[in-house]
Design a protein around this motif. Sequence first.
Motif, short mmCIF file in Angstrom:
data_model
loop_
_atom_site.label_atom_id
_atom_site.label_comp_id
_atom_site.label_asym_id
_atom_site.label_seq_id
_atom_site.Cartn_x
_atom_site.Cartn_y
_atom_site.Cartn_z
N GLU A 156 27.48 28.94 11.76
CA GLU A 156 27.15 26.88 11.65
C GLU A 156 26.27 25.99 13.13
OE1 GLU A 156 30.06 28.97 8.65
OE2 GLU A 156 29.78 28.60 11.15
N HIS A 175 33.59 25.33 11.79
CA HIS A 175 32.17 25.27 12.34
C HIS A 175 32.46 26.58 13.49
CE1 HIS A 175 30.78 21.77 10.07
NE2 HIS A 175 31.80 20.89 10.14
N ASP A 186 26.11 21.71 2.50
CA ASP A 186 26.99 22.89 2.46
C ASP A 186 26.62 23.99 3.46
OD1 ASP A 186 28.48 25.68 1.38
OD2 ASP A 186 29.55 24.36 2.30
N THR A 187 26.94 24.64 4.48
CA THR A 187 26.25 24.95 5.98
C THR A 187 26.00 26.29 5.35
OG1 THR A 187 28.57 25.19 6.82
CG2 THR A 187 27.28 23.64 7.63
N LYS A 188 27.11 26.81 4.82
CA LYS A 188 27.08 28.38 3.77
C LYS A 188 26.01 28.70 3.03
CE LYS A 188 30.57 30.47 5.49
NZ LYS A 188 30.38 31.03 7.46
N HIS A 246 34.45 18.83 7.78
CA HIS A 246 34.58 19.81 7.21
C HIS A 246 35.01 19.44 6.21
CE1 HIS A 246 35.54 21.06 11.85
NE2 HIS A 246 36.08 19.63 11.53
N ALA A 249 31.34 22.44 6.51
CA ALA A 249 31.98 24.05 6.97
C ALA A 249 33.48 23.61 6.87
CB ALA A 249 31.71 24.59 7.61
#
Length: 121
Positions: free
Chosen positions: A41, A37, A2-4, A63, A34
């Motif tokens: 990101e 993006h 997960d990018t966060k 996504h 994410a």
Amino acid sequence: MDTKECILSNEETLLAKIEKFINIHQNSFLVLSAALHGPEEWKLMFRIQQRFLGRNLRILPVHNTVNAINLMCTIAKTTSKPYIDSICYRMITAKAYIIDQSPVWKTLQKIQLNSDSVNPN
């Protein structure tokens, strides 16, 4: 990943995990998930790409979970032996077709033939 979570985590710890992953696997795919993006990101992906430039890591943004699963299935399918052979055959056929039909190649061949007739060496 997960990018966060990646953005909020310690960057050195994240890069160490990716390094370990790359060292274990011959072909590495990092799937960054994410919903959107945005600039953060993309900056994260760029930093990872810079850090592992020239290595066997491919970074793929998705996504949602469905995109990630479809991507993993596509990777598994296209890297299996029968599909690789089929893809290689198609690439060779396409290359031959391009060379055969390309006006650029035809012009180059004519130039080559004309220069051969002028200079027999």
